[in-house]
Design a protein around this motif. Structure first.
Motif, PDB file in Angstrom:
ATOM      1  N   ILE A   1       6.299   5.166  -5.241  1.00 23.50           N
ATOM      2  CA  ILE A   1       5.889   5.755  -3.960  1.00 23.50           C
ATOM      3  C   ILE A   1       5.718   7.262  -4.116  1.00 23.50           C
ATOM      4  O   ILE A   1       4.721   7.846  -3.673  1.00 23.50           O
ATOM      5  N   PHE A   2       6.698   7.911  -4.760  1.00 25.30           N
ATOM      6  CA  PHE A   2       6.595   9.348  -5.008  1.00 25.30           C
ATOM      7  C   PHE A   2       5.332   9.691  -5.796  1.00 25.30           C
ATOM      8  O   PHE A   2       4.554  10.569  -5.415  1.00 25.30           O
TER       9      PHE A   2
ATOM     10  N   ASP B   1       0.847  -1.187   0.000  1.00 26.63           N
ATOM     11  CA  ASP B   1       0.000   0.000   0.000  1.00 26.63           C
ATOM     12  C   ASP B   1       0.887   1.243   0.000  1.00 26.63           C
ATOM     13  O   ASP B   1       1.447   1.616   1.031  1.00 26.63           O
ATOM     14  N   PHE B   2       1.027   1.884  -1.166  1.00 29.92           N
ATOM     15  CA  PHE B   2       1.889   3.057  -1.272  1.00 29.92           C
ATOM     16  C   PHE B   2       1.394   4.230  -0.425  1.00 29.92           C
ATOM     17  O   PHE B   2       2.189   5.080  -0.025  1.00 29.92           O
TER      18      PHE B   2
ATOM     19  N   ILE C   1       6.812   3.147   4.964  1.00 30.91           N
ATOM     20  CA  ILE C   1       7.681   3.599   3.874  1.00 30.91           C
ATOM     21  C   ILE C   1       8.981   2.800   3.812  1.00 30.91           C
ATOM     22  O   ILE C   1       9.401   2.369   2.736  1.00 30.91           O
ATOM     23  N   LYS C   2       9.622   2.613   4.951  1.00 30.25           N
ATOM     24  CA  LYS C   2      10.915   1.929   4.969  1.00 30.25           C
ATOM     25  C   LYS C   2      10.801   0.518   4.386  1.00 30.25           C
ATOM     26  O   LYS C   2      11.630   0.096   3.565  1.00 30.25           O
TER      27      LYS C   2
ATOM     28  N   ARG D   1       8.676  13.071   1.481  1.00 34.46           N
ATOM     29  CA  ARG D   1       9.930  13.488   2.134  1.00 34.46           C
ATOM     30  C   ARG D   1      10.606  12.320   2.845  1.00 34.46           C
ATOM     31  O   ARG D   1      11.836  12.209   2.849  1.00 34.46           O
ATOM     32  N   GLN D   2       9.815  11.448   3.443  1.00 36.04           N
ATOM     33  CA  GLN D   2      10.385  10.290   4.128  1.00 36.04           C
ATOM     34  C   GLN D   2      11.061   9.351   3.128  1.00 36.04           C
ATOM     35  O   GLN D   2      12.166   8.838   3.372  1.00 36.04           O
ATOM     36  N   THR D   3      10.410   9.122   1.994  1.00 36.29           N
ATOM     37  CA  THR D   3      11.003   8.293   0.948  1.00 36.29           C
ATOM     38  C   THR D   3      12.274   8.933   0.397  1.00 36.29           C
ATOM     39  O   THR D   3      13.275   8.251   0.128  1.00 36.29           O
TER      40      THR D   3
END
Length: 448
Positions: free
Chosen positions: A295-296, A2-3, A8-9, A309-311
């Motif tokens: 993801i972006f 689930d994007f 995220i990690k 930003r986390q990605t």
């Protein structure tokens, strides 16, 4: 995966592993071929495959143009709250249509004009003969290479990165063993390397096509409305990634010609090794971009600036790791890198280590600069991506390749790319900081 809501990690590193494997094995085609042909024919074989390198760049870049350009739009649409499956599949269909058109054009050129093409890329006498022997088998399967790149991009965005990796891995493994069998066991030399690569590409595309028979598949061919407009959007979005590979071919041509003009065949054979090392480094950078792009794009469509930003944090850390790793390898073991790709003569030994150390400085910033184009594309900043790809791939690099030998002597040509990557990196850092700060503001405006 689930994007929009998953961790995220976990998502990033799962996709990074798959993308890295896929990108690395893709590079195996040309790298193993050069190593085998270099061991069989000596420095002339290495030089011949350096001449062929731009052919790969052209084919792969056309696949990336349709694949990355279309899949960014595909995921951005699906990330919106009102995500439209039909509209996203219209972009998939447009990508397939564009790939067919480009594959036919590339196929015709390589089949009927291979001699002229290779001479344009710097082939002379013996290198031309060996290069044409290698390309002979490739002629029959040109579309397979292009469609492999296009489909791999969509499989990652359709949440099946493992299959994209499996397809490329199977073809790459066959290529490794097939190279040895055809080149040495069958005593076919350069022609055998080309045959193994051609068969490997067919294996890869067959495996990837199995995605359409799985439950994960959401890709469908749907008659797109306003096809020319969608193709234009795909080309604009994917141009920067496309140009990175095209630029690698352009740079190879420029270096080939300048090296032959100022330094000769021995230096060209060393540059052939550098081309393959650079391909590996660039594939590492591709894997970062390919892992983070879905993801972006999806979160950009949903307006989730925090997740972007986390990605980005993980992606930049990975780029720094790869940059340091490859630069260190070039500084510490340049002679070992040469031995992988050929059995060098005494003359090659004398010049190889200093050349690789000089050029290897460019690998420190290359992963950052290449990754940045994926980031800019994913957050719908194609002008910034265009600036990066054209500056490092043609404008700044081209000027330095021609100017440095005149101003500072022939050997200064090896500093053209380190200086190029440095200048581009300054722009990249400034633009990433600027656009990342804008993400939260854009989210607020989208809900007003």
């Amino acid at each position: 995966m689930d994007f929009l809501n998953g961790k995220i990690k976990t998502i990033y590193f799962k996709y990074l592993a798959a993308a890295f494997g896929s990108a690395l094995i893709t590079s195996i085609y040309s790298i193993v071929d050069m190593a085998m042909v270099g061991q069989y024919h000596g420095p002339e074989g290495t030089a011949a495959l350096a001449v062929v390198a731009p052919v790969w760049n052209i084919i792969y870049s056309l696949g990336l143009l349709m694949g990355i350009g279309g899949s960014v739009l595909f995921s951005t649409i699906r990330g919106k709250e009102e995500g439209d499956a039909r509209q996203s599949n219209e972009y998939f269909t447009a990508s397939v249509t564009g790939s067919v058109i480009l594959a036919v054009i590339a196929w015709i050129i390589i089949i009927f004009f291979d001699k002229e093409l290779l001479m344009l890329f710097g082939a002379e006498e013996q290198t031309l003969t060996l290069a044409r022997e290698y390309v002979l088998s490739i002629k029959f399967v040109v579309p397979c290479f292009l469609f492999t790149q296009m489909l791999a991009a969509y499989l990652r965005n359709d949440k099946n990165p493992e299959l994209a990796t499996a397809g490329v891995l199977a073809g790459g493994i066959f290529n490794v063993f097939g190279d040895y069998f055809f080149v040495f066991t069958c005593d076919m030399g350069a022609m055998g390397a080309g045959l193994a690569t051609a068969i490997g590409s067919v294996i890869s595309i067959i495996i990837m096509l199995s995605h359409f028979f799985t439950k994960k598949n959401s890709l469908k061919l749907i008659r797109p409305e306003k096809l020319p407009r969608k193709l234009q959007e795909i080309c604009v979005t994917g141009f920067s990634t496309f140009f990175i590979d095209i630029a690698m071919g352009i740079l190879t041509i420029l270096f080939n010609r300048q090296i032959m003009r100022y330094l000769g065949t021995n230096a060209l054979s060393v540059y052939g090794v550098i081309v393959n090392i650079s391909t590996l480094v660039q594939c590492c950078a591709y894997s970062i971009g390919q892992a983070s792009q879905p993801i972006f794009s999806t979160n950009y469509g949903a307006g989730n600036g925090g997740r972007i930003r986390q990605t980005l944090k993980y992606a930049l850390g990975t780029a720094a790791f790869f940059g340091l790793l490859w630069t260190a390898l070039c500084m510490v073991i340049p002679n070992a890198l040469i031995r992988i790709f050929m059995t060098p003569t005494k003359e090659v030994w004398q010049i190889a280590s200093s050349i690789i150390r000089c050029y290897g400085l460019s690998f420190l910033l290359l992963p950052l600069n290449v990754f940045s184009t994926y980031y800019f594309q994913a957050v719908m900043k194609p002008k910034a991506a265009f600036t990066v790809s054209v500056s490092r791939g043609l404008v700044i690099s081209g000027i330095l390749i021609f100017l440095l030998p005149v101003l500072a002597g022939a050997d200064s040509i090896w500093f053209a790319m380190p200086l190029t990557e440095l200048f581009v990196a300054v722009y990249v850092v400034c633009m990433i900081m600027r656009y990342t700060r804008q993400l939260s503001a854009e989210r607020r405006r989208s809900y007003e």
